[in-house]
Design a protein around this motif. Sequence first.
Motif, PDB file in Angstrom:
ATOM      1  N   ASN A 119       0.818  -1.211   0.000  1.00 60.81           N
ATOM      2  CA  ASN A 119       0.000   0.000   0.000  1.00 60.81           C
ATOM      3  C   ASN A 119       0.851   1.259   0.000  1.00 60.81           C
ATOM      4  OD1 ASN A 119      -2.377  -1.417  -0.059  1.00 60.81           O
ATOM      5  ND2 ASN A 119      -2.656  -1.407   2.155  1.00 60.81           N
ATOM      6  N   CYS A 120       1.911   1.235   0.758  1.00 66.59           N
ATOM      7  CA  CYS A 120       2.804   2.401   0.769  1.00 66.59           C
ATOM      8  C   CYS A 120       3.379   2.648  -0.626  1.00 66.59           C
ATOM      9  CB  CYS A 120       3.929   2.184   1.785  1.00 66.59           C
ATOM     10  SG  CYS A 120       3.379   2.195   3.508  1.00 66.59           S
ATOM     11  N   ALA A 121       3.789   1.550  -1.280  1.00 67.36           N
ATOM     12  CA  ALA A 121       4.333   1.700  -2.633  1.00 67.36           C
ATOM     13  C   ALA A 121       3.262   2.211  -3.587  1.00 67.36           C
ATOM     14  CB  ALA A 121       4.899   0.363  -3.115  1.00 67.36           C
ATOM     15  N   MET A 122       2.031   1.645  -3.478  1.00 68.83           N
ATOM     16  CA  MET A 122       0.942   2.095  -4.355  1.00 68.83           C
ATOM     17  C   MET A 122       0.572   3.544  -4.074  1.00 68.83           C
ATOM     18  SD  MET A 122      -1.539  -1.229  -4.491  1.00 68.83           S
ATOM     19  CE  MET A 122      -2.665  -0.420  -5.607  1.00 68.83           C
ATOM     20  N   LYS A 123       0.568   3.953  -2.791  1.00 74.09           N
ATOM     21  CA  LYS A 123       0.246   5.339  -2.455  1.00 74.09           C
ATOM     22  C   LYS A 123       1.286   6.291  -3.035  1.00 74.09           C
ATOM     23  CE  LYS A 123      -1.040   8.337   1.395  1.00 74.09           C
ATOM     24  NZ  LYS A 123      -0.207   9.459   0.932  1.00 74.09           N
ATOM     25  N   ALA A 124       2.546   5.884  -2.942  1.00 76.60           N
ATOM     26  CA  ALA A 124       3.577   6.735  -3.526  1.00 76.60           C
ATOM     27  C   ALA A 124       3.390   6.847  -5.040  1.00 76.60           C
ATOM     28  CB  ALA A 124       4.963   6.155  -3.198  1.00 76.60           C
ATOM     29  N   GLU A 125       3.052   5.709  -5.672  1.00 79.96           N
ATOM     30  CA  GLU A 125       2.807   5.735  -7.119  1.00 79.96           C
ATOM     31  C   GLU A 125       1.576   6.584  -7.438  1.00 79.96           C
ATOM     32  OE1 GLU A 125       2.159   2.542 -10.780  1.00 79.96           O
ATOM     33  OE2 GLU A 125       2.437   1.854  -8.712  1.00 79.96           O
ATOM     34  N   GLU A 131       0.143  13.984  -9.166  1.00 78.98           N
ATOM     35  CA  GLU A 131       0.911  15.180  -9.498  1.00 78.98           C
ATOM     36  C   GLU A 131       1.048  15.338 -11.010  1.00 78.98           C
ATOM     37  OE1 GLU A 131       4.597  14.934  -7.486  1.00 78.98           O
ATOM     38  OE2 GLU A 131       3.738  15.186  -5.472  1.00 78.98           O
ATOM     39  N   ARG A 132       1.308  14.198 -11.685  1.00 82.35           N
ATOM     40  CA  ARG A 132       1.406  14.253 -13.148  1.00 82.35           C
ATOM     41  C   ARG A 132       0.072  14.666 -13.769  1.00 82.35           C
ATOM     42  NH1 ARG A 132       3.652   8.693 -15.228  1.00 82.35           N
ATOM     43  NH2 ARG A 132       3.244   9.776 -17.219  1.00 82.35           N
ATOM     44  N   TYR A 133      -1.041  14.112 -13.191  1.00 79.33           N
ATOM     45  CA  TYR A 133      -2.367  14.472 -13.710  1.00 79.33           C
ATOM     46  C   TYR A 133      -2.644  15.957 -13.533  1.00 79.33           C
ATOM     47  CZ  TYR A 133      -7.440  15.003 -13.713  1.00 79.33           C
ATOM     48  OH  TYR A 133      -8.711  15.446 -13.946  1.00 79.33           O
ATOM     49  N   GLN A 134      -2.302  16.486 -12.354  1.00 80.65           N
ATOM     50  CA  GLN A 134      -2.515  17.907 -12.126  1.00 80.65           C
ATOM     51  C   GLN A 134      -1.678  18.759 -13.073  1.00 80.65           C
ATOM     52  OE1 GLN A 134      -1.689  18.408  -7.965  1.00 80.65           O
ATOM     53  NE2 GLN A 134      -3.711  17.652  -7.317  1.00 80.65           N
ATOM     54  N   ARG A 136      -0.634  17.800 -16.077  1.00 82.76           N
ATOM     55  CA  ARG A 136      -1.232  17.666 -17.408  1.00 82.76           C
ATOM     56  C   ARG A 136      -2.527  18.471 -17.507  1.00 82.76           C
ATOM     57  NH1 ARG A 136       3.073  16.103 -17.897  1.00 82.76           N
ATOM     58  NH2 ARG A 136       3.888  14.188 -18.857  1.00 82.76           N
ATOM     59  N   GLU A 137      -3.300  18.463 -16.414  1.00 81.70           N
ATOM     60  CA  GLU A 137      -4.553  19.222 -16.421  1.00 81.70           C
ATOM     61  C   GLU A 137      -4.277  20.720 -16.553  1.00 81.70           C
ATOM     62  OE1 GLU A 137      -8.713  19.365 -13.876  1.00 81.70           O
ATOM     63  OE2 GLU A 137      -6.848  18.792 -12.899  1.00 81.70           O
ATOM     64  N   GLY A 138      -3.263  21.183 -15.819  1.00 83.18           N
ATOM     65  CA  GLY A 138      -2.887  22.582 -15.950  1.00 83.18           C
ATOM     66  C   GLY A 138      -2.420  22.909 -17.362  1.00 83.18           C
ATOM     67  N   GLU A 139      -1.608  21.989 -17.939  1.00 80.07           N
ATOM     68  CA  GLU A 139      -1.149  22.203 -19.306  1.00 80.07           C
ATOM     69  C   GLU A 139      -2.335  22.233 -20.272  1.00 80.07           C
ATOM     70  OE1 GLU A 139       1.619  19.130 -20.083  1.00 80.07           O
ATOM     71  OE2 GLU A 139       3.174  19.913 -18.732  1.00 80.07           O
ATOM     72  N   LEU A 140      -3.300  21.288 -20.057  1.00 78.37           N
ATOM     73  CA  LEU A 140      -4.484  21.258 -20.916  1.00 78.37           C
ATOM     74  C   LEU A 140      -5.280  22.542 -20.798  1.00 78.37           C
ATOM     75  CD1 LEU A 140      -6.418  19.745 -22.796  1.00 78.37           C
ATOM     76  CD2 LEU A 140      -7.503  18.757 -20.764  1.00 78.37           C
ATOM     77  N   ARG A 141      -5.466  23.025 -19.566  1.00 73.61           N
ATOM     78  CA  ARG A 141      -6.212  24.262 -19.370  1.00 73.61           C
ATOM     79  C   ARG A 141      -5.512  25.434 -20.036  1.00 73.61           C
ATOM     80  NH1 ARG A 141      -7.493  25.200 -13.292  1.00 73.61           N
ATOM     81  NH2 ARG A 141      -8.365  23.132 -13.681  1.00 73.61           N
ATOM     82  N   ARG A 142      -4.186  25.484 -19.856  1.00 76.93           N
ATOM     83  CA  ARG A 142      -3.439  26.580 -20.499  1.00 76.93           C
ATOM     84  C   ARG A 142      -3.514  26.466 -22.021  1.00 76.93           C
ATOM     85  NH1 ARG A 142      -0.109  25.547 -16.019  1.00 76.93           N
ATOM     86  NH2 ARG A 142       1.178  24.079 -17.207  1.00 76.93           N
ATOM     87  N   ALA A 143      -3.438  25.208 -22.510  1.00 81.68           N
ATOM     88  CA  ALA A 143      -3.544  25.020 -23.957  1.00 81.68           C
ATOM     89  C   ALA A 143      -4.919  25.446 -24.468  1.00 81.68           C
ATOM     90  CB  ALA A 143      -3.279  23.550 -24.312  1.00 81.68           C
ATOM     91  N   ALA A 144      -5.972  25.099 -23.684  1.00 82.88           N
ATOM     92  CA  ALA A 144      -7.321  25.513 -24.085  1.00 82.88           C
ATOM     93  C   ALA A 144      -7.442  27.035 -24.082  1.00 82.88           C
ATOM     94  CB  ALA A 144      -8.358  24.877 -23.164  1.00 82.88           C
ATOM     95  N   GLU A 145      -6.893  27.665 -23.044  1.00 80.61           N
ATOM     96  CA  GLU A 145      -6.932  29.132 -22.998  1.00 80.61           C
ATOM     97  C   GLU A 145      -6.161  29.736 -24.165  1.00 80.61           C
ATOM     98  OE1 GLU A 145      -5.369  30.058 -19.200  1.00 80.61           O
ATOM     99  OE2 GLU A 145      -7.178  29.448 -18.087  1.00 80.61           O
ATOM    100  N   LYS A 146      -4.972  29.142 -24.437  1.00 82.21           N
ATOM    101  CA  LYS A 146      -4.175  29.643 -25.555  1.00 82.21           C
ATOM    102  C   LYS A 146      -4.918  29.446 -26.875  1.00 82.21           C
ATOM    103  CE  LYS A 146       0.454  29.364 -27.562  1.00 82.21           C
ATOM    104  NZ  LYS A 146       1.775  28.684 -27.495  1.00 82.21           N
TER     105      LYS A 146
END
Length: 571
Positions: A119-125, A131-134, A136-146
């Motif tokens: 579980n510790c390993a899965m939680k870290a993953e 973090e990667r999703y956030q 990517r989501e920020g990049e997507l939002r910025r791309a949409a705004e752009k």
Amino acid sequence: MDGDRLSSLSVLSRCCCLSEETPVTSGRETKGCVLEPGLGPTEALQTLKIKYQGQIAEMKDVSGELAYRIIELSKLLKAKECKLQEQKTRLASLSGRISELEAEQQQLKGQAKDLGSGNCAMKAEYDALRERYQLREGELRRAAEKEQELIESLVRKKVEAAEHQNKKNERMKQAQLSRELKKATKRTVCINVELDEVKPKPEEVKVPVQDLVELEGCEKLWKRPFRSASATSMTLARCVDVFKGLLDFRLKRGNSISSGSEVCYRSMPICLVTCLPSRVSDVQEAHFSEVNAVKFSPSSGVLATGGADSLIRLWNVAGGRLESLQTLEGASGSITSIEFDPSGCQILAAAYNNAAQLWRIGDCKSKETLTGHADKVTAAKFRSTRHQAVTGSRDRTVKEWDLGKGACCRTINVFSYCNDVVCCDNVIVSGHHDKKIRFWDSRGPRCTEVIPVEGKVTSLHISQDQMHLLSCSRDNTLKVIDLKMNNVRQVFRADGFKCGSDWTKAIFSPDKSYALVGSSDGSLYLWNMESGKLETILSGEHRASVNAVAWCFSGRCVVSVDQAKKVVLWQ
């Protein structure tokens, strides 16, 4: 007690034996016994014998009771011993079970330790993936705004290029007109006005059509004398026509609202397939009071909401989120209706301050206020051009407006107050409190058609192909009206659906495949137009009556607003 009796019995038995075996002494005593005085030895012995025999009989009774008691106690002892043996057996079994459970516990502890490590390993993953999703989501939002900025920039550049080209074409046309004018003025004509009045017209000289058309826009022609009788077609009536053409041309150059050069923006379908909403993407508390109206811009990138707090808020819709862009102020009453113009540059809103107000996107203050109604304005819609609008009010009137002049150009009096209006080509459709839908020809003064329904009409929505009209009414039904035949084609109803207010709005999907409306219980009901059946119910987010819904023109998302200040984005 039983032990005392047994000891007494044994003492008396020994005394009897001794009295029978021991000879009588000469005195008043025997061994172990004291004889009463005045008795002989025989009498004394007889007395003792009787006494001891009584005691022996009593002791035998006691002995029998004790023997019975001993038997009972023996049985009880055997039962206790059996129970004890059973308890020992059970104890041994439980001891074995305890050993097994202890072994199993140790095994489970080992498994729990292994699972904890996993579980510790899965939680870290998971944290890393989040973090990667956030990111990517920020990049997507910025791309949409752009992307939105690029689209807006491209649109602006196209508009600027079109304006530049129009100016260039206009200059070229002016130059061509000047050349043609010079060419025309070189022809000498001579006209005797007095003779023209009494004599028949002379035959016209054949002039090229192009020359005649372009002479209509000429003003200097009247300032130059005619020197030849070969162009007698330029009579007084013809000159008046030329002058009118010149005035029309000047009006076109000034972009007059009332001129014939006004550009008509028609709503063209841009959605091929509608995506059915299934989940909540974002929730915002949009206003300080209940939210009454919601509308997407034609580009689907901007959302407008209007509430009872007299504010209109603009939201950027990108990446499945609602981001606040701007707040439009200036209305002094509750907002009941919102409409973007076909270009998406202006917003028209109806309010409870007996007026409709116009904003330009980017300006916080109202650009124009349309006053003239005597009661609350319940609906305000653009016509096929951005310079014309229609409003409906509770003062039992429907008004047409020239937005360039800010003035009412026509008032339609009705027998019942109006809850909503829609426009298509030359027809205005109004829904009323007296359970009727009325059709008005903007070119004539009278009502052309009346369709009765079974409840007070709360909203009207016309499909993008202008073939069907959707009405919502207080009898808890939606009705689809065929605009060619002017009759009710379909009726939608469902268990649980209840129209929550007199301004509940129902809409078509952009491709006209579905009909959507909000209910008083906070659920959204979606019907399939082809099958006529209830497709799905979206619930769980709203806790109050849903006042209005909006479907973006691309068909990808839906927004609903309720009486609890909430705006919900569905995807």
